[in-house]
Motif scaffolding. Sequence first.
Motif, PDB file in Angstrom:
ATOM      1  N   ILE A 144       0.816  85.409  -4.702  1.00  0.00           N
ATOM      2  CA  ILE A 144       2.263  85.482  -4.937  1.00  0.00           C
ATOM      3  C   ILE A 144       3.010  84.638  -3.904  1.00  0.00           C
ATOM      4  CG2 ILE A 144       2.311  87.675  -6.183  1.00  0.00           C
ATOM      5  CD1 ILE A 144       3.280  88.994  -3.526  1.00  0.00           C
ATOM      6  N   ALA A 185      -2.458  85.449  -9.558  1.00  0.00           N
ATOM      7  CA  ALA A 185      -1.713  85.527  -8.296  1.00  0.00           C
ATOM      8  C   ALA A 185      -1.725  86.960  -7.764  1.00  0.00           C
ATOM      9  CB  ALA A 185      -0.279  85.052  -8.509  1.00  0.00           C
ATOM     10  N   GLY A 187      -1.108  90.047  -5.178  1.00  0.00           N
ATOM     11  CA  GLY A 187      -0.294  90.463  -4.041  1.00  0.00           C
ATOM     12  C   GLY A 187      -1.242  90.945  -2.963  1.00  0.00           C
ATOM     13  N   LYS A 241       0.478  87.534 -12.251  1.00  0.00           N
ATOM     14  CA  LYS A 241       0.455  88.269 -10.977  1.00  0.00           C
ATOM     15  C   LYS A 241      -0.318  89.579 -11.137  1.00  0.00           C
ATOM     16  CE  LYS A 241       5.172  86.764 -10.261  1.00  0.00           C
ATOM     17  NZ  LYS A 241       5.633  86.832 -11.663  1.00  0.00           N
ATOM     18  N   ASP A 243      -0.111  92.411  -8.658  1.00  0.00           N
ATOM     19  CA  ASP A 243       0.518  92.701  -7.363  1.00  0.00           C
ATOM     20  C   ASP A 243       1.268  94.024  -7.311  1.00  0.00           C
ATOM     21  OD1 ASP A 243       2.704  92.136  -8.947  1.00  0.00           O
ATOM     22  OD2 ASP A 243       3.702  90.853  -7.471  1.00  0.00           O
ATOM     23  N   TYR A 247       6.157  91.228  -6.240  1.00  0.00           N
ATOM     24  CA  TYR A 247       6.982  90.022  -6.351  1.00  0.00           C
ATOM     25  C   TYR A 247       8.357  90.302  -6.950  1.00  0.00           C
ATOM     26  CZ  TYR A 247       8.310  85.228  -7.644  1.00  0.00           C
ATOM     27  OH  TYR A 247       8.958  84.037  -7.779  1.00  0.00           O
TER      28      TYR A 247
END
Length: 248
Positions: A144, A185, A187, A241, A243, A247
């Motif tokens: 992220i 992506a 986190g 993502k 995460d 984000y």
Amino acid sequence: MIDLKGKVAIVTGGSRGIGAEIARLLGSLGAKVAVNYNRSAEQAEALVAEIKENGSDALAFQADVSSLPAAEALVAAAKEKWGTVDILVTSAGMNWDGTIWKMTAEQWQKVIDVDLTGTFNYIRSCAPIFREQKWGRIITITSINGLRGKFGQTNYSAAKGGVIALTKAAAKDLGKYQVTSNSVAPGFILTEMGEAMPDEFKQIAINEGVMKKAGLPIDVANLVGFLASDAGGHITGEVIKVDGGQYI
Ligand SMILES: NC(=O)c1ccc[n+]([C@@H]2O[C@H](COP(=O)([O-])OP(=O)(O)OC[C@H]3O[C@@H](n4cnc5c(N)ncnc54)[C@H](OP(=O)(O)O)[C@@H]3O)[C@@H](O)[C@H]2O)c1
């Protein structure tokens, strides 16, 4: 049910952390897995043994991802052993933090070489095979922080932002050959890299996430398994993502 039987996968940075969990999962879904490592030979060999015990095949291959000839040698070794390569996951990565006013040229270059050039080296080495067989899966691991930039991580953020652009451009180069190229992506994930952060920063990362918890390597691996399969076959050029809402 995701089934990767008969598929051949390469996982860079497969010896530890997120990459190891991805290699383990792909193996459990039936893929044969080349586990790349740089320094952690013992962990890579133990994982290879585990994948074999669970009924698939695997090999460990030492290579610093920043070397293109070494990437070509790894891809050639997997092809020689199993006939082809179908799935590439680039998880090898490192950080070497420092604020922009203190960052050295060496610090900058090392992280770019491993995180960004290392990703290019493997996509470049697999692309001819994917193109010729008209099937392939490229899954890069960004962060992220490649989307938003992080304090003290100009080198890492730039490298991971570059990984995203590289992944999207590769999707355009290879799309008509039925090759997908996506970036995952994460986190804050509990691995040695994640654990190495000062406690204060770990707590900030946890508090940023709307779910108020750190992620686990398996959270990332599950998405990679899906993207690697036929089920993910119409998804390309995406950054997804994992995460816990860090984000947003
Ligand atoms: N953990 C997080 O919170 C987090 C968040 C966002 C993104 N990520 C990304 O997720 C990926 C995996 O991170 P992680 O948390 O699993 O890290 P980790 O636990 O520190 O593991 C790093 C892995 O990368 C390999 N590696 C490092 N430099 C290498 C090189 N030059 N050549 C080949 N392999 C190399 C290591 O291999 P050896 O041990 O064999 O040297 C190891 O397998 C990285 O790209 C990282 O940037 C992590």
